[in-house]
Scaffold this active site. Structure first.
Site, mmCIF file in Angstrom:
data_model
loop_
_atom_site.group_PDB
_atom_site.id
_atom_site.type_symbol
_atom_site.label_atom_id
_atom_site.label_comp_id
_atom_site.label_asym_id
_atom_site.label_seq_id
_atom_site.Cartn_x
_atom_site.Cartn_y
_atom_site.Cartn_z
ATOM 1 N N HIS A 1 -28.482 16.620 20.112
ATOM 2 C CA HIS A 1 -27.533 17.053 20.226
ATOM 3 C C HIS A 1 -26.856 16.460 21.900
ATOM 4 O O HIS A 1 -28.419 17.136 22.329
ATOM 5 C CB HIS A 1 -28.238 18.819 20.121
ATOM 6 N N GLU B 1 -19.489 15.675 17.561
ATOM 7 C CA GLU B 1 -19.931 16.790 18.642
ATOM 8 C C GLU B 1 -18.957 16.681 19.908
ATOM 9 O O GLU B 1 -20.294 15.929 20.649
ATOM 10 C CB GLU B 1 -20.472 17.536 18.820
HETATM 11 P P1 PGA Z 1 -19.512 25.522 19.803
HETATM 12 O O1 PGA Z 1 -21.037 24.989 20.395
HETATM 13 O O2 PGA Z 1 -19.056 25.688 18.947
HETATM 14 O O3 PGA Z 1 -19.703 27.145 20.609
HETATM 15 O O4 PGA Z 1 -18.485 24.654 20.403
HETATM 16 C C1 PGA Z 1 -21.476 24.301 18.655
HETATM 17 C C2 PGA Z 1 -22.586 23.500 19.421
HETATM 18 O O5 PGA Z 1 -22.575 22.967 19.905
HETATM 19 O O6 PGA Z 1 -23.287 22.693 18.009
#
Ligand code: PGA
Length: 219
Positions: free
Chosen positions: A95, A144
């Site tokens: 992540h 992401e």
């Molecule tokens: P968020 O986070 O939905 O709060 O933007 C997603 C993530 O970091 O997995």
């Protein structure tokens, strides 16, 4: 099959987790057909509780938000694949918050990825852009973009699909999007065949919002 993944990050007290579970476990999930998999990734201290409470629901699986790059042994404070092996089916690896705050490099992440896979934990490998290297044996890749995480600036479908085109992975790899996904925009992504699932941070902290996202995935 669509995957809806909750990432609670380092949020919630024990009593807040109990409340979340009480509310969520009363929700009707009977509309779910076999093409939906819900994966909940709570902080480590709550993994067993969440697993126990939701064990009767076959659509719900448990994931960890990370794993140690040590397999087991004298590594005080770490949580190893051995610790997790009977608890989780999935693990988030790489992540962007791990890469940034904990300076996790590609070498470390590949080590974690291999440990997870070799111990029957399915890694969900997170990337920030097409520049991040994807491990060869990947099953799940979660894209992401950093600016979209927790900001309300969710990325457009066009842009996501452009990034996906530039990724080199086999067509069997499940492609997940994450970044400010909520109950109002989730169906926009889920309708698209190219998106296999969503990684939900902030909106998964509320059982009501998370359930709405699941509902849309099942509709
Ligand atoms: P968020 O986070 O939905 O709060 O933007 C997603 C993530 O970091 O997995």
């Amino acid at each position: 099959m669509k995957y809806i993944i909750a990432n609670w990050k380092a949020n919630k007290t024990l009593s807040e987790v109990k409340t979340w579970l009480n509310v969520f476990s009363k929700k009707d999930l009977s509309f779910i057909k076999s093409e939906l998999q819900i994966i909940i990734c709570p902080p480590y201290p709550f993994l067993s509780l969440v697993k126990e409470k939701l064990q009767d629901c076959s659509y719900v699986k448990i994931g960890s938000q990370d794993i140690s790059f040590f397999e087991k042994g004298a590594y005080t404070g770490e949580v190893s694949v051995e610790n997790l092996s009977d608890l989780v089916d999935y693990a988030l690896i790489g992540h962007s918050e791990r890469r940034y705050y904990f300076e996790e490099t590609a070498r470390i992440l590949f080590q974690k990825f291999n440990l997870a896979l070799d111990n029957n934990i399915k890694p969900i490998f997170c990337i920030r852009s097409a520049a991040d290297i994807i491990p060869e044996r990947s099953i799940f890749v979660a894209y992401e973009p950093v600016y979209a995480i927790g900001t309300g600036r969710n990325e457009s479908l066009d842009q996501i699909l452009k990034v996906k085109k530039n990724l080199s992975f086999s067509k069997d790899v499940k492609f997940i999007y994450g970044g400010s996904v909520n109950e109002n925009n989730s169906s926009y992504y889920l309708k698209n065949q190219e998106i296999d699932g969503l990684l939900v941070g902030g909106a998964s902290l509320s059982p009501e919002k998370f359930y709405k996202i699941i509902k849309q995935a099942g509709d």
